[in-house]
Scaffold this active site. Structure first.
Site, short mmCIF file in Angstrom:
data_model
loop_
_atom_site.label_atom_id
_atom_site.label_comp_id
_atom_site.label_asym_id
_atom_site.label_seq_id
_atom_site.Cartn_x
_atom_site.Cartn_y
_atom_site.Cartn_z
N CYS A 12 6.72 -14.54 -60.68
CA CYS A 12 7.59 -14.14 -59.59
C CYS A 12 9.00 -13.95 -60.09
O CYS A 12 9.30 -14.15 -61.26
CB CYS A 12 7.57 -15.20 -58.49
SG CYS A 12 8.31 -16.76 -58.99
N ASN B 201 8.50 -20.77 -59.54
CA ASN B 201 7.63 -19.93 -60.34
C ASN B 201 6.87 -20.84 -61.28
O ASN B 201 7.48 -21.65 -61.99
CB ASN B 201 8.46 -18.91 -61.14
CG ASN B 201 7.59 -18.03 -62.01
OD1 ASN B 201 6.39 -17.93 -61.83
ND2 ASN B 201 8.21 -17.37 -62.98
N GLY B 202 5.55 -20.76 -61.30
CA GLY B 202 4.77 -21.60 -62.19
C GLY B 202 3.57 -22.18 -61.47
O GLY B 202 3.22 -21.77 -60.35
N GLU C 86 -4.59 1.54 -76.46
CA GLU C 86 -3.39 1.57 -75.63
C GLU C 86 -3.47 2.69 -74.60
O GLU C 86 -3.03 2.52 -73.45
CB GLU C 86 -2.15 1.72 -76.51
CG GLU C 86 -0.83 1.88 -75.76
CD GLU C 86 -0.49 0.72 -74.84
OE1 GLU C 86 0.45 0.88 -74.04
OE2 GLU C 86 -1.16 -0.34 -74.90
N GLU D 45 -4.35 0.80 -66.01
CA GLU D 45 -3.28 0.03 -65.35
C GLU D 45 -2.71 0.74 -64.13
O GLU D 45 -2.45 0.10 -63.11
CB GLU D 45 -2.13 -0.22 -66.34
CG GLU D 45 -2.32 -1.37 -67.29
CD GLU D 45 -1.14 -1.54 -68.21
OE1 GLU D 45 -0.76 -2.70 -68.47
OE2 GLU D 45 -0.56 -0.54 -68.69
#
Length: 609
Positions: free
Chosen positions: A8, A104-105, A488, A495
């Site tokens: 976040c 955050n975490g 890649e 993505e």
């Protein structure tokens, strides 16, 4: 299900200004770090806590905000959930009494702490682990002799897990407390005001002086300054550093998206990455930040590169460069796998950690494990002062500038250039001749102009991208130097376009995947004019024989549809061959109408497991 805050953006302000517009401006810049929900909390002039939060984007939380919603200090948060569905209740800030926190975490012992707090009569308003921390701080702050900084410290001693937090208490106005453990927190120094954020992007335009907190460090901020200390209450000394980006670095600069801007910045990025780093006298690279003298460099027997996602694929490209130019065995491995398999750490091995943000949790944890076991670790990172940069023995800053789009483009290219410089340096110390050193240096100098040539063909690539987007899936293939490029390319397509994309070594196609070839499954083939060209053409023949559609990327027309790329030195060609695949993915996603800078389910900087 317990819901973690996880990846976040955090922003905080303390000072004489109204915090609300500052917080929302910062959250807008941090939205690339998380965009499932957002919220702010400010302490009003009369001492009341005002909170606004909502599921959705930052604009949803800001919409219809009443004029009376003013105050300072304040904290803000934009969230990307990894557990549980986003909701108004799970959005931050979380409140307990007069205390508000953003986090955050992941708190690993949250269930145990929640059970104890519930038994003590605490009622929870959300499913989050973060709310546990709010109640712990509020309980410690209930003692009038305990200031907010000490209340936060006492609460954190009960926590197991990772956190970047900011805390305000309406009963203790004029102070904001922040802390870090495994999740970044940066302080910004103003004129009789202080800022904090999880990323320097939120601070640009407000300050040029920043302080990076270390893990296990807490900071108490007031309008007059800050003090820092550890979880053991030991005071620490922090020296500010200069912020190397301004507010203009964080807007789209006239482009439709950040990804478009960052793709088009690549010629300038490569020039900046090379500036002052090529030695024309000895035809080598000048890399003072390595902290690796020639004697130590000659003692290296193996190079191991670790990274996650795009950083891992750039590591594969780097390993190929190091083997070819320096003739040192080299390979790349996902950092998330490396750290869990109890690797043998060899004193003769040079380890290289790759991370755009310098905060990627899996990579940081791998670096810390390597350092604990005595390994020598270099960092290839983009963010100056980041955790990985500080943990490593030396390294190369990418100098790519802020990268906002979740899908990495310019930092992949900058990392390829950095690996080429490292390979040139190691090669010239060993057996790479001056003539070959001069050849590689000339090739590096040619890259910016050649990338611009590719960008000038964007309209042609966009046409192919629209055709590719009509399919549900695609193969990407490449051989040896081309395989990391293919990986890649597939990563970029999946993505942002959400099309299924798989990358295979071209030589492996006939060992199983060829069964899937049909007119409905196009293949994007990386086919440079190198010593493997004829073998690659044989593979294309196998695809066409099964009526498979081929879009080739190479130096000459080898298929009905070929994106022709300028030729450089064979070792450096992969850097150029990646650029059209970025454009291909971008325009495929654009034709499908997707939010390119903020793809679903993803966030820019993954600072948790």
């Amino acid at each position: 299900m317990r819901s973690g805050s996880n990846v976040c953006g955090i922003v905080a302000y303390v000072g004489p200004q109204d915090a609300t517009p500052i917080l929302f401006e910062g959250l807008q810049r941090l939205e690339y770090r998380g965009y499932d929900s957002a919220g702010v909390a400010v302490v009003g002039k009369s001492g009341q806590l005002r909170v606004r939060k909502a599921k959705g984007r930052v604009r949803d939380a800001a919409e219809g905000l009443p004029a009376r919603f003013k105050g300072a200090p304040g904290i803000g948060h934009t969230r990307w959930a990894t557990h549980g569905e986003p909701s108004d209740a799970n959005a931050h800030p979380h409140v307990s009494g007069t205390v508000a926190i953003v986090h955050n975490g992941v708190i690993e012992n949250a269930d145990e702490l929640r059970a104890k707090l519930t038994a003590d009569g605490v009622e929870f308003a959300s499913e989050t682990d973060s709310e546990v921390l709010a109640h712990l701080i509020a309980a410690a702050a209930a003692d009038p002799d305990v200031d907010l900084a000490e209340a936060v410290r006492l609460a954190l001693t009960r926590i197991v897990g990772t956190y970047g937090i900011a805390v305000v208490d309406a009963s203790r106005p004029g102070v904001c407390v922040v802390a870090r453990n495994g999740s970044p927190v940066v302080l910004g120094l103003g004129d009789k005001e202080m800022y904090a954020a999880s990323d320097v992007s939120a601070l640009a335009g407000h300050t040029r002086q920043v302080v990076h907190l270390d893990d296990g460090e807490i900071a108490a901020l007031t309008a007059g300054g800050y003090r820092t200390f550890t979880l053991e209450a030991r005071a620490t000394t922090k020296e500010p550093s200069e912020l190397d980006a301004d507010a203009a670095s964080y807007d789209t600069g006239g482009h439709a998206t950040f990804m478009a801007k960052e793709i088009h910045e690549q010629p300038e990025v490569v020039e900046r990455a090379l500036r002052g780093r090529l030695d024309p006298r000895f035809h080598t690279a000048h890399l003072g930040g390595l902290n690796l003298d020639p004697r130590d460099a000659r003692a290296i027997r193996r190079v191991k590169i670790i990274g996650c996602g795009t950083a891992y694929y750039s590591g594969q490209l780097g390993a190929q460069l190091i083997e070819e130019l320096a003739r040192i065995p080299a390979d790349a491995e996902p950092a998330s796998e490396f750290r869990y398999r109890n690797p043998v750490v060899d004193p003769d091995t040079l380890y290289v950690a790759v991370s755009q943000s310098g905060e990627t949790y899996d990579t940081l944890a791998a670096v810390q494990e390597l350092r604990r076991k005595g390994g020598r670790v270099l960092g290839l990172v983009n963010v100056v002062g980041s955790a990985i940069a500080r943990e490593c023995d030396g390294g190369i800053y990418l100098h790519a500038g802020p990268e906002i789009s979740v899908a990495s483009t310019k930092t992949f290219t900058a990392t390829g250039v950095a690996f080429a410089l490292l390979a040139l340096y190691l090669g010239r110390i060993r057996d790479l001749s001056p003539a070959d050193g001069a050849r590689i240096a000339a090739g590096l100098r040619a890259l910016p102009g050649q990338i611009q040539e590719i960008l000038d063909r964007e309209a042609e690539i966009a046409t192919l991208a629209a055709e590719l987007a009509a399919h549900r899936a695609a193969f990407f293939i490449g051989r040896v130097r081309g395989f990391p490029v293919a990986r890649e390319g597939a990563q970029k397509l999946k993505e942002i376009s959400y099309l299924h994309a798989e990358a295979y070594p071209a030589s492996e196609l006939k060992h199983g995947p060829l069964a899937l070839i049909s007119p409905d499954l196009p293949t994007v083939a990386v086919v440079p004019d190198d010593e493997l060209r004829d073998k690659n053409l044989t593979t294309l023949g196998e695809i066409r024989a099964r009526k498979g559609r081929v879009i080739a990327v190479g130096h000459s027309a080898v298929a009905d549809d070929t994106i022709v790329v300028p030729k450089n030195e064979p070792e450096l060609d992969p850097i150029l061959l990646t650029v059209p695949l970025q454009i291909l993915a971008y325009h495929a996603a654009l034709s499908l109408g997707h939010d390119i800078d903020r793809p679903r389910n993803l966030a820019k900087s993954v600072t948790v497991e």
